[in-house]
Design a protein around this motif. Structure first.
Motif, PDB file in Angstrom:
ATOM      1  N   LEU A 212       0.624  -1.780  -0.127  1.00 39.74           N
ATOM      2  CA  LEU A 212       0.168   0.062  -0.185  1.00 39.74           C
ATOM      3  C   LEU A 212       0.402   1.218   0.265  1.00 39.74           C
ATOM      4  N   LEU A 213       1.838   1.117   0.987  1.00 37.44           N
ATOM      5  CA  LEU A 213       3.064   2.177   1.078  1.00 37.44           C
ATOM      6  C   LEU A 213       3.356   2.443  -0.296  1.00 37.44           C
ATOM      7  N   ASN A 214       4.085   1.817  -1.346  1.00 37.45           N
ATOM      8  CA  ASN A 214       4.493   1.485  -2.385  1.00 37.45           C
ATOM      9  C   ASN A 214       3.693   1.960  -3.628  1.00 37.45           C
ATOM     10  N   ALA A 215       2.470   1.598  -3.237  1.00 35.08           N
ATOM     11  CA  ALA A 215       1.468   2.194  -4.361  1.00 35.08           C
ATOM     12  C   ALA A 215       0.568   3.860  -4.010  1.00 35.08           C
ATOM     13  N   ALA A 216       0.675   4.091  -2.763  1.00 39.21           N
ATOM     14  CA  ALA A 216       0.484   5.560  -2.509  1.00 39.21           C
ATOM     15  C   ALA A 216       2.093   6.336  -2.653  1.00 39.21           C
ATOM     16  N   SER A 217       2.886   5.625  -3.090  1.00 39.51           N
ATOM     17  CA  SER A 217       4.376   6.760  -3.254  1.00 39.51           C
ATOM     18  C   SER A 217       4.574   6.630  -4.594  1.00 39.51           C
ATOM     19  N   LEU A 218       3.539   6.438  -5.463  1.00 37.04           N
ATOM     20  CA  LEU A 218       3.610   6.098  -6.682  1.00 37.04           C
ATOM     21  C   LEU A 218       1.941   8.037  -7.595  1.00 37.04           C
ATOM     22  N   PHE A 219       1.880   8.290  -5.988  1.00 40.32           N
ATOM     23  CA  PHE A 219       0.762   9.543  -6.049  1.00 40.32           C
ATOM     24  C   PHE A 219       1.091  10.237  -5.683  1.00 40.32           C
ATOM     25  N   THR A 220       2.189  10.643  -4.164  1.00 40.32           N
ATOM     26  CA  THR A 220       2.825  11.691  -3.835  1.00 40.32           C
ATOM     27  C   THR A 220       4.133  12.174  -4.080  1.00 40.32           C
ATOM     28  N   LYS A 221       4.016  13.794  -3.734  1.00 40.59           N
ATOM     29  CA  LYS A 221       5.571  14.101  -4.658  1.00 40.59           C
ATOM     30  C   LYS A 221       6.334  14.019  -3.141  1.00 40.59           C
ATOM     31  N   THR A 222       7.490  14.232  -3.373  1.00 42.37           N
ATOM     32  CA  THR A 222       8.543  13.826  -2.326  1.00 42.37           C
ATOM     33  C   THR A 222       8.415  15.852  -1.523  1.00 42.37           C
ATOM     34  N   VAL A 223       9.670  16.020  -0.486  1.00 41.01           N
ATOM     35  CA  VAL A 223       9.416  16.875   0.303  1.00 41.01           C
ATOM     36  C   VAL A 223       9.722  17.632  -0.948  1.00 41.01           C
ATOM     37  N   PRO A 224      11.031  17.895  -1.101  1.00 36.26           N
ATOM     38  CA  PRO A 224      11.311  18.843  -2.722  1.00 36.26           C
ATOM     39  C   PRO A 224      10.282  19.002  -3.200  1.00 36.26           C
ATOM     40  N   GLU A 225       9.832  18.287  -3.823  1.00 38.62           N
ATOM     41  CA  GLU A 225       8.842  18.462  -4.747  1.00 38.62           C
ATOM     42  C   GLU A 225       7.512  19.760  -4.086  1.00 38.62           C
ATOM     43  N   GLY A 226       7.030  18.931  -3.060  1.00 42.59           N
ATOM     44  CA  GLY A 226       6.089  19.488  -2.595  1.00 42.59           C
ATOM     45  C   GLY A 226       6.287  21.131  -2.386  1.00 42.59           C
ATOM     46  N   ALA A 227       7.555  21.434  -1.899  1.00 47.01           N
ATOM     47  CA  ALA A 227       7.869  22.749  -1.339  1.00 47.01           C
ATOM     48  C   ALA A 227       8.142  23.420  -2.416  1.00 47.01           C
ATOM     49  N   SER A 228       8.333  22.574  -3.671  1.00 44.62           N
ATOM     50  CA  SER A 228       8.721  23.772  -4.980  1.00 44.62           C
ATOM     51  C   SER A 228       8.042  24.998  -5.117  1.00 44.62           C
ATOM     52  N   THR A 229       6.502  24.654  -5.667  1.00 45.41           N
ATOM     53  CA  THR A 229       5.408  26.117  -6.196  1.00 45.41           C
ATOM     54  C   THR A 229       5.588  27.006  -4.455  1.00 45.41           C
ATOM     55  N   GLN A 230       5.370  26.394  -3.528  1.00 44.40           N
ATOM     56  CA  GLN A 230       5.647  26.577  -2.404  1.00 44.40           C
ATOM     57  C   GLN A 230       6.638  28.575  -2.004  1.00 44.40           C
ATOM     58  N   VAL A 231       7.965  27.642  -2.730  1.00 45.39           N
ATOM     59  CA  VAL A 231       9.309  28.162  -2.527  1.00 45.39           C
ATOM     60  C   VAL A 231       9.204  29.711  -3.290  1.00 45.39           C
ATOM     61  N   PHE A 232       9.140  28.583  -4.688  1.00 42.02           N
ATOM     62  CA  PHE A 232       9.007  29.038  -6.302  1.00 42.02           C
ATOM     63  C   PHE A 232       8.014  31.014  -5.501  1.00 42.02           C
ATOM     64  N   LEU A 233       6.669  30.727  -4.875  1.00 44.51           N
ATOM     65  CA  LEU A 233       5.530  31.452  -4.995  1.00 44.51           C
ATOM     66  C   LEU A 233       6.879  32.696  -3.897  1.00 44.51           C
ATOM     67  N   ALA A 234       7.176  31.893  -2.654  1.00 43.49           N
ATOM     68  CA  ALA A 234       8.136  32.378  -1.638  1.00 43.49           C
ATOM     69  C   ALA A 234       8.689  33.646  -1.972  1.00 43.49           C
ATOM     70  N   ALA A 235       9.632  33.737  -3.467  1.00 44.51           N
ATOM     71  CA  ALA A 235      10.285  33.990  -3.214  1.00 44.51           C
ATOM     72  C   ALA A 235      10.097  34.469  -4.212  1.00 44.51           C
ATOM     73  N   GLY A 236       8.783  35.374  -5.070  1.00 46.85           N
ATOM     74  CA  GLY A 236       8.454  36.639  -6.271  1.00 46.85           C
ATOM     75  C   GLY A 236       7.935  35.609  -7.157  1.00 46.85           C
ATOM     76  N   GLY A 237       8.126  34.392  -7.443  1.00 47.31           N
ATOM     77  CA  GLY A 237       8.094  34.220  -9.054  1.00 47.31           C
ATOM     78  C   GLY A 237       8.302  34.786  -9.605  1.00 47.31           C
ATOM     79  N   GLU A 238       9.823  35.473  -9.307  1.00 48.15           N
ATOM     80  CA  GLU A 238      10.362  35.750 -10.989  1.00 48.15           C
ATOM     81  C   GLU A 238      10.164  36.939 -10.993  1.00 48.15           C
ATOM     82  N   GLY A 239       8.925  37.731 -10.764  1.00 48.30           N
ATOM     83  CA  GLY A 239       8.778  38.343 -10.751  1.00 48.30           C
ATOM     84  C   GLY A 239       7.447  38.488 -12.069  1.00 48.30           C
ATOM     85  N   THR A 240       6.967  37.090 -11.708  1.00 54.30           N
ATOM     86  CA  THR A 240       5.765  36.903 -13.107  1.00 54.30           C
ATOM     87  C   THR A 240       4.815  36.738 -11.990  1.00 54.30           C
ATOM     88  N   LEU A 241       4.367  36.666 -10.597  1.00 55.04           N
ATOM     89  CA  LEU A 241       2.394  36.309 -10.155  1.00 55.04           C
ATOM     90  C   LEU A 241       2.107  37.456 -10.724  1.00 55.04           C
TER      91      LEU A 241
END
Length: 116
Positions: free
Chosen positions: A44-73
């Motif tokens: 079940l955990l292996n199956a669930a991992s196919l549909f979940t993100k790693t912590v860095p993947e999950g944080a990427s949009t948050q970090v992108f937005l917090a950093a200002g989205g390269e001025g394109t938000l």
């Protein structure tokens, strides 16, 4: 409003974190961490991992937005996978949003006197 102020929203998606302990309970979570999952739990955990993100993947949009989205938000936009998304009409319904806000205040027993 102030031209320098930008407000956006996002949902990181399902991310592989220890927040699962709140679903299975602290005792079971501790057991999974120390003894490892049983055969079925492993599947079940292996199956669930196919549909979940790693912590860095999950944080990427948050970090992108917090950093200002390269001025394109886009002010007021909802972001997913580093991009502003087109939301369905019901998600932009200001009347329903007002009703939801008022019901939330009622249920929480808190009143916010916000002036536009």
């Amino acid at each position: 409003g102030d031209s320098w102020l930008t407000s956006v929203s996002l949902h990181p998606g399902a991310v592989q974190t220890d927040l699962g302990r709140y679903l299975v309970g602290e005792e079971k979570w501790s057991e999974l961490k120390t003894k490892g999952p049983s055969g079925l739990e492993s599947v079940l955990l292996n199956a669930a991992s196919l549909f979940t993100k790693t912590v860095p993947e999950g944080a990427s949009t948050q970090v992108f937005l917090a950093a200002g989205g390269e001025g394109t938000l886009k002010k007021g936009a909802f972001y997913d996978e580093l991009k502003a998304q087109n939301l369905p009409a019901f998600a932009k319904d200001e009347y329903k949003a007002k009703l939801l806000w008022e019901k939330s205040e009622e249920l929480a027993g808190v009143k916010f006197n916000l002036q536009p």
